[in-house]
Design a protein around this motif. Structure first.
Motif, PDB file in Angstrom:
ATOM      1  N   ASP A   1       0.816  -1.220   0.000  1.00  0.00           N
ATOM      2  CA  ASP A   1       0.000   0.000   0.000  1.00  0.00           C
ATOM      3  C   ASP A   1       0.848   1.267   0.000  1.00  0.00           C
ATOM      4  O   ASP A   1       0.650   2.159  -0.824  1.00  0.00           O
ATOM      5  CB  ASP A   1      -0.932   0.022   1.213  1.00  0.00           C
ATOM      6  CG  ASP A   1      -1.977  -1.091   1.178  1.00  0.00           C
ATOM      7  OD1 ASP A   1      -2.210  -1.669   0.091  1.00  0.00           O
ATOM      8  OD2 ASP A   1      -2.550  -1.380   2.243  1.00  0.00           O
ATOM      9  N   TYR A   2       1.790   1.365   0.931  1.00  0.00           N
ATOM     10  CA  TYR A   2       2.570   2.592   1.076  1.00  0.00           C
ATOM     11  C   TYR A   2       3.490   2.818  -0.115  1.00  0.00           C
ATOM     12  O   TYR A   2       3.564   3.921  -0.653  1.00  0.00           O
ATOM     13  CB  TYR A   2       3.412   2.561   2.355  1.00  0.00           C
ATOM     14  CG  TYR A   2       2.660   2.671   3.654  1.00  0.00           C
ATOM     15  CD1 TYR A   2       1.274   2.659   3.714  1.00  0.00           C
ATOM     16  CD2 TYR A   2       3.345   2.775   4.846  1.00  0.00           C
ATOM     17  CE1 TYR A   2       0.607   2.759   4.927  1.00  0.00           C
ATOM     18  CE2 TYR A   2       2.680   2.874   6.067  1.00  0.00           C
ATOM     19  CZ  TYR A   2       1.314   2.863   6.094  1.00  0.00           C
ATOM     20  OH  TYR A   2       0.660   2.966   7.289  1.00  0.00           O
TER      21      TYR A   2
ATOM     22  N   ALA B   1       1.577   3.759  -3.230  1.00  0.00           N
ATOM     23  CA  ALA B   1       1.026   5.120  -3.168  1.00  0.00           C
ATOM     24  C   ALA B   1       2.079   6.168  -3.512  1.00  0.00           C
ATOM     25  O   ALA B   1       1.806   7.104  -4.288  1.00  0.00           O
ATOM     26  CB  ALA B   1       0.437   5.393  -1.785  1.00  0.00           C
TER      27      ALA B   1
ATOM     28  N   GLU C   1       2.875   5.988  -7.260  1.00  0.00           N
ATOM     29  CA  GLU C   1       1.819   6.641  -8.045  1.00  0.00           C
ATOM     30  C   GLU C   1       1.965   8.156  -7.987  1.00  0.00           C
ATOM     31  O   GLU C   1       1.780   8.848  -8.993  1.00  0.00           O
ATOM     32  CB  GLU C   1       0.442   6.208  -7.535  1.00  0.00           C
ATOM     33  CG  GLU C   1       0.118   4.763  -7.871  1.00  0.00           C
ATOM     34  CD  GLU C   1      -1.090   4.219  -7.109  1.00  0.00           C
ATOM     35  OE1 GLU C   1      -1.874   5.015  -6.556  1.00  0.00           O
ATOM     36  OE2 GLU C   1      -1.235   2.980  -7.084  1.00  0.00           O
ATOM     37  N   GLN C   2       2.321   8.669  -6.811  1.00  0.00           N
ATOM     38  CA  GLN C   2       2.541  10.110  -6.672  1.00  0.00           C
ATOM     39  C   GLN C   2       3.692  10.552  -7.566  1.00  0.00           C
ATOM     40  O   GLN C   2       3.611  11.577  -8.238  1.00  0.00           O
ATOM     41  CB  GLN C   2       2.828  10.453  -5.204  1.00  0.00           C
ATOM     42  CG  GLN C   2       2.915  11.920  -4.924  1.00  0.00           C
ATOM     43  CD  GLN C   2       1.581  12.625  -5.083  1.00  0.00           C
ATOM     44  OE1 GLN C   2       0.533  12.091  -4.793  1.00  0.00           O
ATOM     45  NE2 GLN C   2       1.625  13.850  -5.549  1.00  0.00           N
TER      46      GLN C   2
ATOM     47  N   LEU D   1       4.705  11.146   1.930  1.00  0.00           N
ATOM     48  CA  LEU D   1       4.053   9.846   2.058  1.00  0.00           C
ATOM     49  C   LEU D   1       5.043   8.841   2.664  1.00  0.00           C
ATOM     50  O   LEU D   1       6.231   8.865   2.334  1.00  0.00           O
ATOM     51  CB  LEU D   1       3.570   9.352   0.700  1.00  0.00           C
ATOM     52  CG  LEU D   1       2.413  10.121   0.076  1.00  0.00           C
ATOM     53  CD1 LEU D   1       2.130   9.604  -1.335  1.00  0.00           C
ATOM     54  CD2 LEU D   1       1.164  10.003   0.937  1.00  0.00           C
TER      55      LEU D   1
END
Length: 195
Positions: A79-80, A83, A86-87, A130
């Motif tokens: 997940d991390y 993310a 994707e950023q 993030l």
């Protein structure tokens, strides 16, 4: 090895002291108040015994582990790290290596796998806040070990269980390769993670 940093601003000060090795924080102060005093005396940190790691046993372990035992930590890694990747692919972070790879070389699986890891590093190294899941003490190694595996799993339609087992292999192989290099080195750990 000794580092003592003091910062002063708005009428206050903060101090952090590190001794013997780079993760051994021995004192933290705010103004004149000691908030933390400790660390490992004499630089002899207790280290994890990694002599049991070898490629054959890592693969055997991944084949037989109960994926429920690793779901929390490896699920967080998926997940991390996904993310922040994707950023990074959205752009505006650093040299935009991940985004450039996709723009120049297309959408093939090998390109997407490389771009995913590069985009995560683009964002992380340029200040994206993030969180990432580290491997061998490094966020970039954690992303390099996991994001290409995640991309391949998506493309292959792998089950969650297969993905968790593959990540266990990738993370443990990275740790195994880094074991003999030491805590700090001129050697880039992302090379081990990329393997």
């Amino acid at each position: 090895f000794y580092i003592n940093v003091t910062v002063i601003g708005s009428g206050h000060s903060a101090c952090c002291e590190i001794m013997d090795f780079h993760t051994n924080i021995t004192r933290v102060m705010q103004d004149e108040q000691v908030l933390f005093q400790g660390g490992v005396a004499g630089g002899q940190a207790e280290e994890t015994d990694r002599s049991v790691l070898n490629v054959e046993e890592i693969i055997q372990f991944a084949d037989c582990l109960d994926t429920a035992d690793v779901e929390e930590v490896l699920g967080r890694q998926i997940d991390y790290n996904s993310a922040i990747s994707e950023q990074g692919l959205k752009g505006g972070w650093g040299a935009e290596v991940g985004r450039t790879l996709r723009a120049m070389y297309g959408d093939s699986l090998p390109v997407r796998a490389r771009a995913a890891a590069a985009a995560g590093s683009d964002a992380r190294m340029s200040g994206c806040e993030l969180p990432v899941i580290i491997v061998s003490g490094s966020g970039n190694q954690g992303m390099t070990a996991s994001l290409p595996v995640i991309e391949y799993a998506k493309d292959l339609g792998a089950s969650r269980e297969e993905l968790l087992r593959a990540l266990a292999v990738a993370d443990l192989i990275t740790i195994h390769q880094k074991t003999s290099i030491g805590r700090l080195s001129a050697f880039c750990g992302a090379v081990s993670a990329g393997s």
